[in-house]
Design a protein around this motif. Structure first.
Motif, PDB file in Angstrom:
ATOM      1  N   ASN A  95       1.031  -6.733  -6.324  1.00  0.00           N
ATOM      2  CA  ASN A  95      -0.418  -6.269  -6.615  1.00  0.00           C
ATOM      3  C   ASN A  95      -0.806  -7.219  -7.787  1.00  0.00           C
ATOM      4  O   ASN A  95      -2.119  -7.175  -8.210  1.00  0.00           O
ATOM      5  CB  ASN A  95      -0.487  -4.886  -6.410  1.00  0.00           C
ATOM      6  CG  ASN A  95      -0.372  -4.194  -5.350  1.00  0.00           C
ATOM      7  OD1 ASN A  95      -0.248  -4.499  -4.339  1.00  0.00           O
ATOM      8  ND2 ASN A  95      -0.070  -2.904  -5.209  1.00  0.00           N
ATOM      9  N   ASN A 110      -1.050   4.032   8.432  1.00  0.00           N
ATOM     10  CA  ASN A 110      -1.549   4.047   7.190  1.00  0.00           C
ATOM     11  C   ASN A 110      -2.779   5.107   7.279  1.00  0.00           C
ATOM     12  O   ASN A 110      -3.413   5.204   8.476  1.00  0.00           O
ATOM     13  CB  ASN A 110      -1.990   3.075   6.458  1.00  0.00           C
ATOM     14  CG  ASN A 110      -0.708   1.941   6.012  1.00  0.00           C
ATOM     15  OD1 ASN A 110       0.520   2.522   5.668  1.00  0.00           O
ATOM     16  ND2 ASN A 110      -0.747   0.673   6.024  1.00  0.00           N
ATOM     17  N   THR A 113      -8.939  -1.305  -4.380  1.00  0.00           N
ATOM     18  CA  THR A 113      -9.071   0.048  -3.594  1.00  0.00           C
ATOM     19  C   THR A 113     -10.115   0.819  -4.375  1.00  0.00           C
ATOM     20  O   THR A 113     -10.190   0.640  -5.720  1.00  0.00           O
ATOM     21  CB  THR A 113      -7.689   0.781  -3.574  1.00  0.00           C
ATOM     22  OG1 THR A 113      -8.002   2.073  -3.218  1.00  0.00           O
ATOM     23  CG2 THR A 113      -6.882   0.623  -4.708  1.00  0.00           C
ATOM     24  N   THR A 161       1.486   7.813   5.805  1.00  0.00           N
ATOM     25  CA  THR A 161       0.502   7.906   4.816  1.00  0.00           C
ATOM     26  C   THR A 161      -0.537   8.884   5.094  1.00  0.00           C
ATOM     27  O   THR A 161      -1.578   8.613   5.548  1.00  0.00           O
ATOM     28  CB  THR A 161      -0.311   6.517   4.460  1.00  0.00           C
ATOM     29  OG1 THR A 161       0.755   5.709   4.384  1.00  0.00           O
ATOM     30  CG2 THR A 161      -0.953   6.468   3.094  1.00  0.00           C
ATOM     31  N   TYR A 172       0.935   2.370  -6.675  1.00  0.00           N
ATOM     32  CA  TYR A 172       0.033   1.695  -6.100  1.00  0.00           C
ATOM     33  C   TYR A 172      -1.356   1.560  -6.749  1.00  0.00           C
ATOM     34  O   TYR A 172      -1.876   0.565  -6.943  1.00  0.00           O
ATOM     35  CB  TYR A 172      -0.222   2.290  -4.545  1.00  0.00           C
ATOM     36  CG  TYR A 172      -1.543   1.734  -3.902  1.00  0.00           C
ATOM     37  CD1 TYR A 172      -1.573   0.523  -3.597  1.00  0.00           C
ATOM     38  CD2 TYR A 172      -2.489   2.721  -3.602  1.00  0.00           C
ATOM     39  CE1 TYR A 172      -2.611  -0.138  -2.721  1.00  0.00           C
ATOM     40  CE2 TYR A 172      -3.714   1.983  -2.959  1.00  0.00           C
ATOM     41  CZ  TYR A 172      -3.706   0.694  -2.807  1.00  0.00           C
ATOM     42  OH  TYR A 172      -4.716   0.398  -1.811  1.00  0.00           O
ATOM     43  N   LYS A 174      -3.016  -1.752  -8.792  1.00  0.00           N
ATOM     44  CA  LYS A 174      -4.117  -2.189  -8.166  1.00  0.00           C
ATOM     45  C   LYS A 174      -5.210  -2.096  -9.386  1.00  0.00           C
ATOM     46  O   LYS A 174      -5.829  -3.203  -9.386  1.00  0.00           O
ATOM     47  CB  LYS A 174      -4.828  -1.453  -7.249  1.00  0.00           C
ATOM     48  CG  LYS A 174      -3.938  -1.382  -5.831  1.00  0.00           C
ATOM     49  CD  LYS A 174      -4.062  -2.913  -5.153  1.00  0.00           C
ATOM     50  CE  LYS A 174      -5.421  -3.314  -4.366  1.00  0.00           C
ATOM     51  NZ  LYS A 174      -5.311  -4.526  -3.976  1.00  0.00           N
ATOM     52  N   VAL A 217       0.722  -1.069   0.005  1.00  0.00           N
ATOM     53  CA  VAL A 217      -0.245  -0.217   0.115  1.00  0.00           C
ATOM     54  C   VAL A 217       0.822   1.394  -0.078  1.00  0.00           C
ATOM     55  O   VAL A 217       0.346   2.180   0.141  1.00  0.00           O
ATOM     56  CB  VAL A 217      -0.796   0.062   1.270  1.00  0.00           C
ATOM     57  CG1 VAL A 217      -2.049  -1.142   1.010  1.00  0.00           C
ATOM     58  CG2 VAL A 217      -0.216  -0.007   2.427  1.00  0.00           C
TER      59      VAL A 217
END
Length: 515
Positions: A128, A248, A153, A343, A204, A208, A115
């Motif tokens: 991923n 995160n 996500t 994050t 990321y 995804k 992530v």
């Protein structure tokens, strides 16, 4: 009885990413609501000198699993830790373990992912995309498999403003990306990354999106569903409010604010902060697993787990609540352990550039040196600023996610299931949630005692005074340079000084007359 809870009783379940934030809460809810499930397989590696079993014991000893031990005393016996490494193309699972997984698994929850927004493209593709491909291949060989739930996500298509519950095609085929990662060297991968990700903001979100394409292309005859959560935050209700165990999401922001490192950042106050509690994500995920297995939809359904449609909260409102709560309960010491990453998300309209953060950090490090302590503030501040710059994209934009499938699923649940597996965020009180979130970061993540609040407030005041002192000095230096270069500025300065002198003289004269 809950139909969903009954469905998972007696089942053998495989969870990837079970040692992560979402994976732990998913395991906890499964054991607490379906204590008669057969086994949960978790893929993991030894870490920090601990064996797989020692890591399992460490997870179960956390406060998160206190209620589970009451309803499922033999929970330790129902977790089967299997050595695996998602960084390997074959996942490094032994033949014996692979055979057991293939022959016994009923439901797969694929939660594992990197992530980190600024991760290298090679590493992000491996975890991923490639790992997802390998798990789908495993799943296709599981005769007892009833459902495969892929956790993606909501930002996988953040290059669009309105996002539907569909899988969007990517400019480059995932297979081509996977193949190229095997022979391109790191320097070339780094050079071509901006061209590959195009209008995606980071590796990321891009990978995804590629992972979803892999699910679409290689699902075969599997019963598959995709859950797309937005920004995953601390627990809302279950097993208790405010539980969080990583930095995160807004957690890093809360830490930096509570310790006085972060006062203001650039952001759009009316942009929607699409935060979603982790227990809400877990409840929806388990409901999706049940619906996918029992109703066997003809196509892959995608479920958006977001809050903006049902109960929007803006960054301005959320940010001020974080600041207000942190003022009441600041955190005790400056970072008890080194964090690999923040994050964080910007929360206020005021902007302070890197210099206004970085220079006070140098002053504070000088203070630490003079008092015989190790300087650390500059390093932490640089790390924080780097991460904030990566996240500006998200806190200055709002998105619209369609939620037809999520609403359909909600209507399919019995009243009991709607209660036990609640994912209706319309009931969420944001101010109460954020306050519990801040308290949770202090208690469960930093493990700080509320008795240390007075000391923490003194630390916070010291940092604030350094910040104000630096800003005042910066203003005076800038003004002095301006006066040296501009006749108009000198005239304004002389006028201000003259006006102040007259006011002082007037008050002195008034005081003399009264005496």
């Amino acid at each position: 009885m809950s139909m969903i809870a009954a469905f998972y009783s007696g089942k053998s379940i495989l969870i990837t990413g079970a040692t992560g934030f979402l994976g732990k809460v998913l395991m906890e809810k499964l054991f607490r609501t379906s204590p008669d499930l057969k086994v949960i397989y978790i893929l993991m590696r030894p870490k920090a000198g601990q064996t797989l079993q020692q890591r399992v014991v460490q997870i179960l000893n956390s406060k998160l699993f206190e209620k589970v031990k009451e309803v499922c005393p033999n929970v330790n016996e129902k977790i089967r830790a299997i050595y695996a490494d998602l960084n390997h193309n074959d996942l490094a699972i032994s033949k014996e373990d692979m055979q057991e997984l293939l022959s016994c698994t009923n439901v797969v929850f694929h939660c594992a992912a990197t992530v980190r927004f600024n991760d290298s493209l090679r590493h992000a593709v491996q975890l991923n995309v490639t790992a997802t491909q390998k798990l789908l291949l495993m799943a296709s060989q599981m005769p007892k498999l009833e459902a495969f739930i892929h956790i993606s996500t909501a930002f996988s298509n953040c290059n669009l403003q309105h996002i539907d519950e569909v899988i969007y095609p990517c400019p480059v085929e995932p297979k081509k990306i996977i193949d190229s990662m095997e022979w391109l060297d790191d320097a070339i991968v780094e050079e071509i990354t901006p061209k590959l990700i195009r209008d995606w903001p980071n590796t990321y979100t891009y990978t995804k999106a590629l992972g979803e394409m892999v699910v679409h292309q290689e699902s075969g005859n599997l019963n598959i569903a995709i859950v797309r959560p937005s920004i995953v935050g601390a627990t809302w209700q279950e097993p208790f409010p405010g539980w969080v165990d990583n930095v995160n999401g807004p957690s890093g922001l809360i830490i930096a604010t509570g310790k006085g490192f972060l006062r203001a950042l650039r952001g759009a106050p009316m942009a929607v902060a699409d935060l979603i509690p982790v227990d809400t994500v877990v409840n929806l995920t388990l409901a999706v697993g049940w619906y996918t297995a029992v109703h066997r939809p003809k196509s892959t359904l995608i479920y958006h787990c977001t809050s903006s449609n049902f109960n929007p909260c803006h960054w301005g409102k959320m940010g001020f609540q974080i600041l207000a709560t942190c003022e009441k309960i600041p955190f005790e010491r400056a970072f008890r352990r080194p964090y690999a990453d923040f994050t964080t998300n910007t929360i206020t309209t005021q902007y302070q550039n890197a210099v206004s953060h970085w220079a006070p950090a140098i002053i504070y490090d000088l203070y630490l040196r003079l008092t015989g302590r190790k300087p650390r503030m500059t390093k932490l501040m640089n790390r924080l600023l780097r991460t904030v710059s990566v996240l500006e994209y998200f806190v200055n934009r709002s998105w619209e996610w369609s939620t037809n499938n999520t609403e359909m699923l909600m209507s399919e649940l019995s009243p009991e299931d709607q209660r036990v597996f609640n994912f209706d965020v319309r009931q969420l009180n944001w101010l109460e949630y954020i306050e519990n979130y801040v308290l949770g970061v202090k208690k469960y993540l930093l493990k700080e005692d509320m008795a240390g609040v007075p000391e923490a407030k003194q630390h916070l005041r010291r940092l604030r005074n350094i910040h104000y002192l630096f800003n005042t000095a910066l203003f005076l230096i800038a003004w002095r340079l301006l006066i040296a270069r501009s006749q108009m500025a000198r005239n304004v300065w002389l006028f201000i000084v003259s006006l102040c002198y007259k006011c002082i003289s007037y008050f002195r004269a008034s005081s003399s007359l009264k005496a």
